[in-house]
Design a protein around this motif. Structure first.
Motif, PDB file in Angstrom:
ATOM      1  N   LEU A  77      19.435  -8.321 137.199  1.00 24.18           N
ATOM      2  CA  LEU A  77      19.640  -6.880 137.315  1.00 24.18           C
ATOM      3  C   LEU A  77      18.258  -6.249 137.399  1.00 24.18           C
ATOM      4  O   LEU A  77      17.438  -6.450 136.506  1.00 24.18           O
ATOM      5  N   LYS A  78      18.018  -5.536 138.477  1.00 26.14           N
ATOM      6  CA  LYS A  78      16.694  -4.971 138.715  1.00 26.14           C
ATOM      7  C   LYS A  78      16.769  -3.456 138.737  1.00 26.14           C
ATOM      8  O   LYS A  78      17.718  -2.866 139.300  1.00 26.14           O
ATOM      9  N   ILE A  79      15.772  -2.840 138.133  1.00 22.10           N
ATOM     10  CA  ILE A  79      15.653  -1.385 138.150  1.00 22.10           C
ATOM     11  C   ILE A  79      14.280  -1.056 138.739  1.00 22.10           C
ATOM     12  O   ILE A  79      13.254  -1.499 138.226  1.00 22.10           O
ATOM     13  N   GLN A  80      14.283  -0.314 139.823  1.00 19.45           N
ATOM     14  CA  GLN A  80      13.030   0.017 140.504  1.00 19.45           C
ATOM     15  C   GLN A  80      13.163   1.346 141.248  1.00 19.45           C
ATOM     16  O   GLN A  80      13.971   1.432 142.178  1.00 19.45           O
ATOM     17  N   PRO A  81      12.414   2.367 140.858  1.00 18.44           N
ATOM     18  CA  PRO A  81      11.532   2.436 139.698  1.00 18.44           C
ATOM     19  C   PRO A  81      12.310   2.793 138.436  1.00 18.44           C
ATOM     20  O   PRO A  81      13.335   3.462 138.494  1.00 18.44           O
ATOM     21  N   SER A  82      11.827   2.355 137.304  1.00 19.78           N
ATOM     22  CA  SER A  82      12.504   2.649 136.049  1.00 19.78           C
ATOM     23  C   SER A  82      12.185   4.070 135.573  1.00 19.78           C
ATOM     24  O   SER A  82      11.127   4.635 135.907  1.00 19.78           O
ATOM     25  N   GLU A  83      13.126   4.652 134.823  1.00 20.98           N
ATOM     26  CA  GLU A  83      12.978   5.985 134.266  1.00 20.98           C
ATOM     27  C   GLU A  83      13.345   5.944 132.786  1.00 20.98           C
ATOM     28  O   GLU A  83      14.122   5.064 132.369  1.00 20.98           O
ATOM     29  N   PRO A  84      12.832   6.887 131.996  1.00 27.44           N
ATOM     30  CA  PRO A  84      13.127   6.893 130.558  1.00 27.44           C
ATOM     31  C   PRO A  84      14.632   6.889 130.256  1.00 27.44           C
ATOM     32  O   PRO A  84      15.067   6.276 129.281  1.00 27.44           O
ATOM     33  N   ARG A  85      15.434   7.532 131.093  1.00 24.79           N
ATOM     34  CA  ARG A  85      16.877   7.585 130.831  1.00 24.79           C
ATOM     35  C   ARG A  85      17.568   6.244 131.053  1.00 24.79           C
ATOM     36  O   ARG A  85      18.756   6.100 130.768  1.00 24.79           O
ATOM     37  N   ASP A  86      16.823   5.270 131.570  1.00 24.57           N
ATOM     38  CA  ASP A  86      17.378   3.921 131.721  1.00 24.57           C
ATOM     39  C   ASP A  86      17.303   3.136 130.413  1.00 24.57           C
ATOM     40  O   ASP A  86      17.852   2.026 130.317  1.00 24.57           O
TER      41      ASP A  86
END
Lengths: 115, 111
Positions: A77-86
């Motif tokens: 599972l990839k998050i790009q770009p990540s944010e604080p709410r993630d």
């Protein structure tokens, strides 16, 4: 059996960075799920794979999220770009065949903190 | 809209005492109801799974009941132990993989 194995257990990153979470389902299980758990929303289904094929990704919050299952023993599972709410705990879970009466086995989760 | 409601939100009990957790649901169609135990920092672990036709199911000191007519379930913990301190999550399954999760009841067992 070692159960569902997730890595890393904890991830701290800065906003904008790419984050990759990994999961190894129980051997022989052909259904895999990614969930996200937060205090506000509880457990939410992000994506469901059956036989390595994404069946339902309607829970993926945004295009910043993507998931792959290149083979029966590995998923990311990839998050790009990540944010604080993630920031949340991300769980991977597997079942033998995805049947709705089957027991769901969860991994220990990845605690993600995005600063 | 949360289709699975659990109560109480949290409770504290003394070691050796019993307690009962409640779960009300409006999920339809209904296939089964599950109770999970989640220790701090760990993933949920299945305690029981009950289908429409089952009224009671036990797993050691844990006993779950189901009333499909009133759409209510309970989880009873007998002779609580310190290791029972955890969050207990009620989960309802329709006729597919999309589970509906309750917010959980946090149980704290004190010596």
């Amino acid at each position: 059996d070692a159960g569902v194995i997730q890595s890393p257990r904890h991830e701290v990153t800065e906003m904008g960075q790419e984050v990759t979470l990994r999961c190894k389902p129980i051997s022989g299980h052909n259904s895999l799920f990614w969930y996200r758990q937060t205090m506000m929303r509880g457990l939410e289904l992000l994506i469901y794979f059956n036989n390595n094929v994404p069946i339902d990704d309607s829970g993926m919050p945004e295009d910043r999220f993507s998931a792959k299952m290149p083979n029966a023993s590995f998923s990311t599972l990839k998050i790009q770009p990540s944010e604080p709410r993630d920031s949340a705990v991300y769980f991977c879970a597997s079942t033998l065949d995805g049947g709705y009466n089957e027991k769901l086995f969860f991994g220990s989760g990845t605690q993600l903190s995005v600063l | 809209k949360n289709q699975v409601e659990q109560s109480p939100q949290s409770l504290i009990i003394l070691e050796g005492k019993n307690c009962t957790l409640q779960c009300n649901y409006t999920v339809s169609p209904f296939s089964n109801l599950r109770w999970y135990k989640q220790d701090t920092g760990r993933g949920p672990v299945s305690l029981t799974i009950m289908t429409f036709s089952e009224n009671t199911k036990s797993n050691g000191r844990y006993t779950a009941t189901l009333d499909a007519d009133t759409k209510q379930s309970s989880l009873h913990i007998t002779a609580s132990q310190l290791s029972d301190s955890a969050s207990y999550i009620c989960v309802v399954s329709p006729n597919d993989y999309k589970l509906s999760f309750g917010a959980g009841t946090t149980v704290t067992v004190r010596a």
